[in-house]
Write a protein that holds these residues in place. Structure first.
Motif: not given
Length: 308
Positions: A1-16, A20-21, A39-41
């Motif tokens: 499966m090709r990755t359509e989008l790389r999503i950058g985020t901080r690594g805290s539980p809230l940021a993740l 995810h939302e 998802i890229v932390v």
């Protein structure tokens, strides 16, 4: 499966949870599997600095700098942020391209010595890293000892259990997103304890001109939230809002109408100026900018001297 989008985020539980939302909404909108969205932390300066106030370390941009660098370097395609962490001026080439439907914008008090701030004993310690919350607490209860409280949601709750403070204030939206809203002992009303601009809203940042990403994001953008945030961020920008400025602002949308209320305080909470404005939701940014200019003129430049 090709990755359509790389999503950058901080690594805290809230940021993740926020990333995810965003991923779940993209999956539903496009009928794509989870594997299509990576998802890229990314660890930010704001995550590493825990021993002093953000204002002393460089401001709210500390939570976005490294993520925005990854966006500009094309290591990620979008960045998912808490809107309240976003500076009003973004790096060249980047824009806030989508907002998810806003959660509850109110603050929540978590008390150990008492369930409400009003019921805390004289001299009790309340922990917060937000100058707005600190100023509002001091306005309500000048006898309380307001102490610096940094860290993610779980870290702050642990500090509370360890007795570092007798109570703390966190965004109700954040508590809900990590499934901890039951720890709140009191919900602060919007009129008495107004939120900071952007509170409760998830912002998605992308590269200007990235049309493929824009097409993916368009179906998950919430127009009402986008308009409310345009108003609040324009108000903030008119006041040169930073981590040194206790500013509150909240816009609500009803159909095509917008209502806004804003507040500025001195850090000790003793002096305040409030403003209300309304108009067409389509004019959100202009309404916020006018409100910011008006309250600034009303307060006078001397009001802001203590912020610098």
């Amino acid at each position: 499966m090709r990755t359509e989008l790389r999503i950058g985020t901080r690594g805290s539980p809230l940021a993740l949870a926020q990333a995810h939302e965003a991923r779940a909404r993209l999956m539903a909108a496009h009928g794509l599997p989870e594997a299509a969205f990576e998802i890229v932390v990314i660890t930010t300066s704001g995550d590493r600095i825990q021993d002093r106030a953000l204002a002393d370390a460089g401001g709210k941009g500390l939570f976005t700098k490294e993520i925005e660098e990854a966006l500009l370097d094309r290591r990620i395609d979008i960045a998912v942020h808490s809107s309240k962490d976003m500076p009003t001026v973004l790096p060249d080439g980047l824009e806030l391209s989508a907002f998810l439907p806003r959660e509850d914008a109110r603050d929540a008090f978590i008390g150990k010595a008492a369930a409400r701030i009003a019921d805390l004993p004289h001299g009790a310690r309340v922990g917060s890293s937000s100058l707005r919350r600190q100023a509002l607490i001091r306005r309500m209860r000048p006898d309380l000892d307001v102490v610096l409280f940094r860290g993610n949601v779980q870290t702050r709750l642990r500090k509370l259990e360890e007795g570092v403070a007798d109570g703390t204030i966190l965004a109700l939206a954040g508590l809900k997103r990590v499934g901890l809203d039951q720890v709140a002992t009191d919900i602060m009303p919007l009129d008495a304890f107004p939120p900071c601009p952007g509170q409760g809203a998830i912002a998605i940042e992308s590269r200007i001109g990235d049309t493929a990403t824009e097409r993916l994001l368009a179906p998950i953008h919430d127009t009402a939230t986008g308009r409310a945030l345009a108003c609040e961020r324009a108000f903030l920008a008119a006041l040169d809002g930073s981590c040194r400025t206790p500013i509150a602002g909240y816009a609500s949308i009803a159909g095509e109408a917008l209502s806004f209320s804003g507040l500025i305080l001195t850090p000790d909470g003793t002096k305040t100026h409030e403003i209300s404005a309304s108009g067409a939701a389509a004019d959100a940014a202009a309404i916020g900018a006018r409100a910011g200019a008006e309250i600034r003129a009303r307060a006078g430049e001397e009001f802001f001297e203590g912020w610098r």
